[in-house]
Scaffold this active site. Structure first.
Site, mmCIF file in Angstrom:
data_model
loop_
_atom_site.group_PDB
_atom_site.id
_atom_site.type_symbol
_atom_site.label_atom_id
_atom_site.label_comp_id
_atom_site.label_asym_id
_atom_site.label_seq_id
_atom_site.Cartn_x
_atom_site.Cartn_y
_atom_site.Cartn_z
ATOM 1 N N SER A 1 0.826 -1.199 0.000
ATOM 2 C CA SER A 1 0.000 0.000 0.000
ATOM 3 C C SER A 1 0.867 1.259 0.000
ATOM 4 C CB SER A 1 -0.964 -0.043 1.184
ATOM 5 O OG SER A 1 -1.986 0.909 1.057
ATOM 6 N N ASP B 1 -5.604 -3.671 -2.238
ATOM 7 C CA ASP B 1 -4.578 -3.372 -1.242
ATOM 8 C C ASP B 1 -3.897 -4.633 -0.724
ATOM 9 O OD1 ASP B 1 -3.152 -2.510 1.037
ATOM 10 O OD2 ASP B 1 -4.603 -0.933 1.431
#
Length: 311
Positions: free
Chosen positions: A35, A195
Site C-alpha cells: 500500500s 490493497d
C-alpha cells in the site's frame, strides 16, 4: 540492507522520516512494501534519495488523490460510487502521480529495476523492488514482479511499476480495485487486485533466505504503529457491529501480529507511533505531516542508537 515498509495510507509520510535516518547509516539493496509502503518503496528503488523522498511526500497534495465525481457528491455520491465501481475514488490521480515520479528517475517497467551482477539471496528474480498485492479473484497474495510470470502469465520485465504500486494501494472501498488481465498461459482471466494489506500489511520475512544459509545483509522493517501488548490490544465485542469489525480486523492483522510477536522480528523492526492520524485522512494538515515525519525520524534514531549504528 533490505527494507520492508508497512502500509498505512497517509501515514506513509512517517516512512520518509525513518528512511532519512536509516539511509544515512546504511545502503539499501532491495525494498518491499504494501500500500503506502509500496509507494515509498517504489520511489526508493527508482533512485530517490531520502531527502528527495521527503520533499516529494511533503509536496504531495493528498486531497487531490480523491478523484472522480464522488468527491463532490457527498455521502450519497460515495455510496453510489461504491455500488457502481467498488470504490469511492477512481485512483487515476494516484496512478498518474506515481507514474510521473518514477518517470522523473527514468523508470517505467520492472526491467529498469533489475539488480545486475550482485546475485540473489532468496532464489527470486533479482529486482530491487517487491510489491505486495491482494488478488481477491483467486484469494491469494501476489508478490510483484516475482509472481507475474508464474501466476499472471506476464513477462515481469515488461510490466509497469506504477500499475503494480497502484494495485497495492487500492484501499478497499476507498479506491477502485485494479482490473488486470492475465496472459494466455493463465487463461486470459481478468483479476481483481486490491490493497496488499488485506493479506499482509507488514511482510517482514519477504526477503529472508529459505536455504538455511547465512544472510548476506540484514532486513529492517518499518512499522507504522507502536508494538502493543496483548492486554493493550484487547477490545470489547458487545454487539453484532463490534463483532463484524473485530472479525475483519482479526482476518487482516492476525498473520502480521504473529510475526511481530517474535523476538527476532522485533529486533529488526522500527516501530513508529502514527496513532494520532487516520490512514485515510487525505485532508491532512501541515502540522500532522510534520508530526508523522518527526516521529519516523525519532523512531529510526532510537533504533540505530540502540544498536550502535551496526546492523
Amino acid at each position: 540492507m533490505d527494507v520492508v515498509l508497512e502500509g498505512g495510507g497517509v501515514k506513509g509520510i512517517a516512512l520518509a522520516g525513518a528512511l532519512r535516518e536509516l539511509c544515512a547509516a546504511h545502503t539499501v539493496q532491495r525494498v518491499a512494501g504494501t500500500s503506502a509502503g509500496a509507494i515509498v518503496a517504489a520511489l526508493l528503488a527508482a533512485g530517490y534519495t531520502a531527502p528527495e523522498l521527503e520533499q516529494e511526500m511533503r509536496n504531495l497534495d493528498f486531497a487531490s488523490l480523491q478523484d472522480g465525481p464522488a468527491r463532490h457528491w457527498g455521502k450519497v455520491g460515495a455510496a453510489l460510487a461504491v455500488l457502481l465501481h467498488s470504490g469511492v475514488f477512481k485512483g487515476d490521480a494516484l496512478h498518474a502521480w506515481i507514474e510521473e515520479r518514477l518517470a522523473d528517475k527514468g523508470v517505467t517497467t520492472f526491467e529498469q529495476l533489475r539488480r545486475h551482477g550482485t546475485g540473489d539471496d532468496t532464489g527470486t528474480p533479482p529486482y530491487k523492488l517487491a510489491v505486495v498485492v491482494s488478488d481477491i479473484s483467486r484469494g491469494r497474495q501476489l508478490i510483484l514482479p516475482e509472481d507475474y510470470e508464474a501466476l499472471c502469465g506476464v513477462d515481469p520485465d515488461t510490466a509497469k511499476v506504477a500499475d503494480a504500486v497502484r494495485a497495492s494501494a487500492s484501499i478497499p472501498f476507498y479506491f477502485r480495485p485494479v482490473k488486470f488481465r492475465t496472459g494466455p498461459s493463465q487463461g486470459t482471466q481478468r483479476l481483481v487486485l486490491v490493497d496488499g494489506g488485506l493479506l499482509s500489511t507488514f511482510p517482514i520475512g519477504l526477503f529472508d533466505r529459505q536455504d538455511a544459509q547465512p544472510r548476506r545483509w540484514p532486513t529492517i522493517g518499518i512499522k507504522l504503529s507502536m508494538r502493543r501488548t496483548p492486554r493493550q490490544e484487547w477490545q470489547p465485542v458487545r454487539n453484532p457491529v463490534e463483532l463484524g469489525r473485530r472479525l475483519v480486523s482479526t482476518m487482516i492483522s492476525a498473520h502480521d501480529r504473529f510475526h511481530v510477536d517474535q523476538r527476532r522480528v522485533q529486533d529488526r523492526t522500527i516501530f513508529v507511533d502514527t496513532s494520532q492520524v487516520r490512514s485515510t485522512n487525505f485532508r491532512i494538515t501541515e502540522e500532522q505531516i510534520e508530526l508523522l515525519y518527526t516521529n519516523g525520524r525519532d523512531a529510526a534514531q532510537r533504533f540505530l542508537a540502540a544498536r550502535g549504528l551496526r546492523l
